[in-house]
Design an enzyme around this catalytic site. Sequence first.
Site, PDB file in Angstrom:
ATOM      1  N   GLY A 220      -0.239  -2.924   5.502  1.00 42.72           N
ATOM      2  CA  GLY A 220       0.157  -2.656   4.120  1.00 42.72           C
ATOM      3  C   GLY A 220       0.730  -1.259   4.016  1.00 42.72           C
ATOM      4  N   SER A 221       0.643  -0.684   2.843  1.00 43.03           N
ATOM      5  CA  SER A 221       1.275   0.619   2.625  1.00 43.03           C
ATOM      6  C   SER A 221       0.436   1.760   3.206  1.00 43.03           C
ATOM      7  CB  SER A 221       1.474   0.840   1.131  1.00 43.03           C
ATOM      8  OG  SER A 221       0.223   0.871   0.494  1.00 43.03           O
ATOM      9  N   THR A 222       1.107   2.866   3.466  1.00 45.62           N
ATOM     10  CA  THR A 222       0.420   4.049   3.992  1.00 45.62           C
ATOM     11  C   THR A 222      -0.603   4.560   2.976  1.00 45.62           C
ATOM     12  OG1 THR A 222       2.246   4.623   5.437  1.00 45.62           O
ATOM     13  CG2 THR A 222       0.797   6.432   4.797  1.00 45.62           C
ATOM     14  N   ALA A 223      -0.264   4.500   1.680  1.00 51.02           N
ATOM     15  CA  ALA A 223      -1.197   4.989   0.650  1.00 51.02           C
ATOM     16  C   ALA A 223      -2.505   4.188   0.703  1.00 51.02           C
ATOM     17  CB  ALA A 223      -0.554   4.867  -0.728  1.00 51.02           C
ATOM     18  N   THR A 224      -2.398   2.866   0.785  1.00 50.26           N
ATOM     19  CA  THR A 224      -3.616   2.039   0.856  1.00 50.26           C
ATOM     20  C   THR A 224      -4.332   2.261   2.190  1.00 50.26           C
ATOM     21  OG1 THR A 224      -2.526   0.414  -0.555  1.00 50.26           O
ATOM     22  CG2 THR A 224      -4.523  -0.303   0.554  1.00 50.26           C
ATOM     23  N   GLY A 225      -3.547   2.440   3.260  1.00 47.99           N
ATOM     24  CA  GLY A 225      -4.147   2.686   4.577  1.00 47.99           C
ATOM     25  C   GLY A 225      -5.065   3.901   4.560  1.00 47.99           C
ATOM     26  N   GLU A 242      -1.671  -0.921  10.263  1.00 45.84           N
ATOM     27  CA  GLU A 242      -0.212  -1.050  10.435  1.00 45.84           C
ATOM     28  C   GLU A 242       0.404  -0.746   9.083  1.00 45.84           C
ATOM     29  OE1 GLU A 242       1.287  -1.231  13.119  1.00 45.84           O
ATOM     30  OE2 GLU A 242      -0.156  -2.072  14.536  1.00 45.84           O
ATOM     31  N   GLU A 374      10.451   5.136   1.517  1.00 46.05           N
ATOM     32  CA  GLU A 374      10.609   3.759   1.995  1.00 46.05           C
ATOM     33  C   GLU A 374      11.054   2.900   0.812  1.00 46.05           C
ATOM     34  OE1 GLU A 374       6.958   1.620   2.941  1.00 46.05           O
ATOM     35  OE2 GLU A 374       8.002   0.565   4.537  1.00 46.05           O
TER      36      GLU A 374
HETATM   37  P1  NAD Z   1      -0.456  -2.674  -0.263  1.00 41.55           P
HETATM   38  O1  NAD Z   1      -0.997  -1.571   0.553  1.00 41.55           O
HETATM   39  O2  NAD Z   1      -0.271  -2.470  -1.707  1.00 41.55           O
HETATM   40  O3  NAD Z   1      -1.352  -3.982  -0.149  1.00 41.55           O
HETATM   41  C1  NAD Z   1      -1.680  -4.561   1.098  1.00 41.55           C
HETATM   42  C2  NAD Z   1      -3.001  -5.290   0.969  1.00 41.55           C
HETATM   43  O4  NAD Z   1      -4.026  -4.357   0.663  1.00 41.55           O
HETATM   44  C3  NAD Z   1      -3.052  -6.349  -0.123  1.00 41.55           C
HETATM   45  O5  NAD Z   1      -3.799  -7.456   0.358  1.00 41.55           O
HETATM   46  C4  NAD Z   1      -3.797  -5.644  -1.237  1.00 41.55           C
HETATM   47  O6  NAD Z   1      -4.483  -6.530  -2.090  1.00 41.55           O
HETATM   48  C5  NAD Z   1      -4.788  -4.791  -0.457  1.00 41.55           C
HETATM   49  N1  NAD Z   1      -5.275  -3.590  -1.149  1.00 41.55           N
HETATM   50  C6  NAD Z   1      -4.719  -2.946  -2.200  1.00 41.55           C
HETATM   51  N2  NAD Z   1      -5.453  -1.852  -2.514  1.00 41.55           N
HETATM   52  C7  NAD Z   1      -6.483  -1.798  -1.643  1.00 41.55           C
HETATM   53  C8  NAD Z   1      -7.552  -0.892  -1.417  1.00 41.55           C
HETATM   54  N3  NAD Z   1      -7.725   0.190  -2.169  1.00 41.55           N
HETATM   55  N4  NAD Z   1      -8.407  -1.139  -0.407  1.00 41.55           N
HETATM   56  C9  NAD Z   1      -8.243  -2.206   0.395  1.00 41.55           C
HETATM   57  N5  NAD Z   1      -7.246  -3.107   0.236  1.00 41.55           N
HETATM   58  C10 NAD Z   1      -6.369  -2.909  -0.762  1.00 41.55           C
HETATM   59  O7  NAD Z   1       0.905  -3.061   0.462  1.00 41.55           O
HETATM   60  P2  NAD Z   1       1.959  -4.136   0.003  1.00 41.55           P
HETATM   61  O8  NAD Z   1       2.668  -3.571  -1.193  1.00 41.55           O
HETATM   62  O9  NAD Z   1       1.317  -5.470  -0.104  1.00 41.55           O
HETATM   63  O10 NAD Z   1       2.950  -4.173   1.253  1.00 41.55           O
HETATM   64  C11 NAD Z   1       4.036  -3.319   1.401  1.00 41.55           C
HETATM   65  C12 NAD Z   1       3.734  -2.215   2.390  1.00 41.55           C
HETATM   66  O11 NAD Z   1       3.247  -2.745   3.592  1.00 41.55           O
HETATM   67  C13 NAD Z   1       4.960  -1.426   2.785  1.00 41.55           C
HETATM   68  O12 NAD Z   1       4.669  -0.042   2.787  1.00 41.55           O
HETATM   69  C14 NAD Z   1       5.259  -1.886   4.192  1.00 41.55           C
HETATM   70  O13 NAD Z   1       5.988  -0.999   4.977  1.00 41.55           O
HETATM   71  C15 NAD Z   1       3.904  -2.142   4.699  1.00 41.55           C
HETATM   72  N6  NAD Z   1       3.950  -3.092   5.835  1.00 41.55           N
HETATM   73  C16 NAD Z   1       3.655  -2.623   7.086  1.00 41.55           C
HETATM   74  C17 NAD Z   1       3.729  -3.466   8.173  1.00 41.55           C
HETATM   75  C18 NAD Z   1       3.406  -2.986   9.561  1.00 41.55           C
HETATM   76  O14 NAD Z   1       3.105  -3.806  10.414  1.00 41.55           O
HETATM   77  N7  NAD Z   1       3.444  -1.707   9.847  1.00 41.55           N
HETATM   78  C19 NAD Z   1       4.087  -4.798   7.991  1.00 41.55           C
HETATM   79  C20 NAD Z   1       4.361  -5.242   6.709  1.00 41.55           C
HETATM   80  C21 NAD Z   1       4.283  -4.370   5.633  1.00 41.55           C
END
Ligand code: NAD
Length: 474
Positions: A220-225, A242, A374
């Site tokens: 998911g996103s770097t902020a959530t990571g 990731e 991004e």
């Molecule tokens: P996101 O971080 O908003 O959400 C990803 C997941 O995390 C969702 O299931 C969401 O419900 C969950 N989530 C949200 N807040 C959370 C928290 N505080 N704690 C735990 N889980 C939480 O990301 P997104 O908007 O769904 O996806 C887009 C991002 O993902 C982009 O930045 C993209 O580059 C990244 N991405 C990375 C890869 C990779 O392999 N590096 C692949 C695909 C997407």
Amino acid sequence: MATQYKNLINGEMVSTDKTLEVLNPATEEVIGLVPACGAEELDTAVAAARAAFKTWRKTSMDERRAAIMAIAGAINENSEELYRLLTAEQGKPHEQAKGEIMGAAYMASTQASLDLEDEMVQDDEKESIRTRRVPVGVVGGIVPWNFPVSMAIQKIVPAMLSGCTIVLKPSPFTPLTTLKLAELIADKVPAGVVNIITGEDSLGPLITEHADIDKITFTGSTATGKKIMEGAAGDLKRITLELGGNDASIVMPDADVEKVAEQLFWASFMNAGQICIAAKRVYIHEDIYDDLSAAIAEYAKGVTVGDGSQQGTGVGPIQNKKQFERVKELIQDAKDNGYKFLIGGDVDPSGTGYFVPLTILDNPPEDARIVAEEQFGPVMPLMKFSTEDEVIERANNSDYGLAGAVWTKDEEKGVEIAEKLETGTVWINQFLKLTPHTPFAGHKQSGFGAEYGKEGLLEFTYPQVIMLKKNAPV
Ligand code: NAD
């Protein structure tokens, strides 16, 4: 009428009273209702995974492989139903949805051949020292909305193969195909080994902080990571992250303009640009800048943006409203700053669906938001460069380090430049390629740890060293 979907917990398909609506991003119609799980349902799923771990960890690699191959088989046998549903919830055109579904089956079956052999470090008359790999335990998997099925498989398969059990949470925006898959595999995997539960974003922190989960694997996103890293720190859970990227493509002056234009277009606009490893910044040598930028814009004019279920659509909508608003904001910022657009930029304010026209910017400055951030949308900034050192420095000037690409007839030069880029993957004269046997690992703020290949698999294990002193006086 919207279809009601169920979760997979302990081998059973189950519902909750409270549900979430899932929209088709091309029509904005509600197409599915999924369980809205909270702490209680999560506890039940984790308890099932914990109970299953006791026996699953003792299974042979061959038993695990057989269950994974059954999942791959279920995907292959039901591929049409799955890819049509994926288009409906995610937006990507049928061809691309089919690619994701078939790719998920391929990744599952090829990674099933990976092994976790013991390593004998010493074995003589005095002592034997052996390193073995033991599964970490119960895994919490959290995935995004851009590649919901391939990301789910990328969590489930290495967890199963290593002997772990998993509780997986799809994105609330795209849970339907994953829940359809859950239904298809419910009787093919022992109860509790794979659990799939849905809920709002707020279910995520409950997973990362759950006391009986041992590892988090997240895309998911770097902020959530960063939040996940914090949440997992409480009991030092293992984590694999990731995250986002802002990948640079570098086009050298010897590249063939016509041949490269089409490839660069798809590197940037596949899945409406919603790919972590899409070409998000394209640096073109000044000698061919005018010709190549014109060729890319010309190619783009022949590609249709529309509903992914319609024949002839090349690029679908943005997957959700929040991301739609963000992409529009970046485009507006570019307009406000007077940057030049080669094509696109005007979103129909009264249209249905989250459609953004293919948008290509002509040499915006390096610090433009649309370059530095991004975009994750159908937006492609083209920038001019003069020297190799300069472009390498500009490409590396990012907190992200996911992937990048070099385009040149001089393969040696391509490799030389690739090795100077600060990213986990670099393509030369190709794009968006991942393999089941090499690690996919973001450098810098694009990730933590690795997925895919042996390195990805090892992240689901602890090393355990067994030291036997032979003929000891005991
Ligand atoms: P996101 O971080 O908003 O959400 C990803 C997941 O995390 C969702 O299931 C969401 O419900 C969950 N989530 C949200 N807040 C959370 C928290 N505080 N704690 C735990 N889980 C939480 O990301 P997104 O908007 O769904 O996806 C887009 C991002 O993902 C982009 O930045 C993209 O580059 C990244 N991405 C990375 C890869 C990779 O392999 N590096 C692949 C695909 C997407």
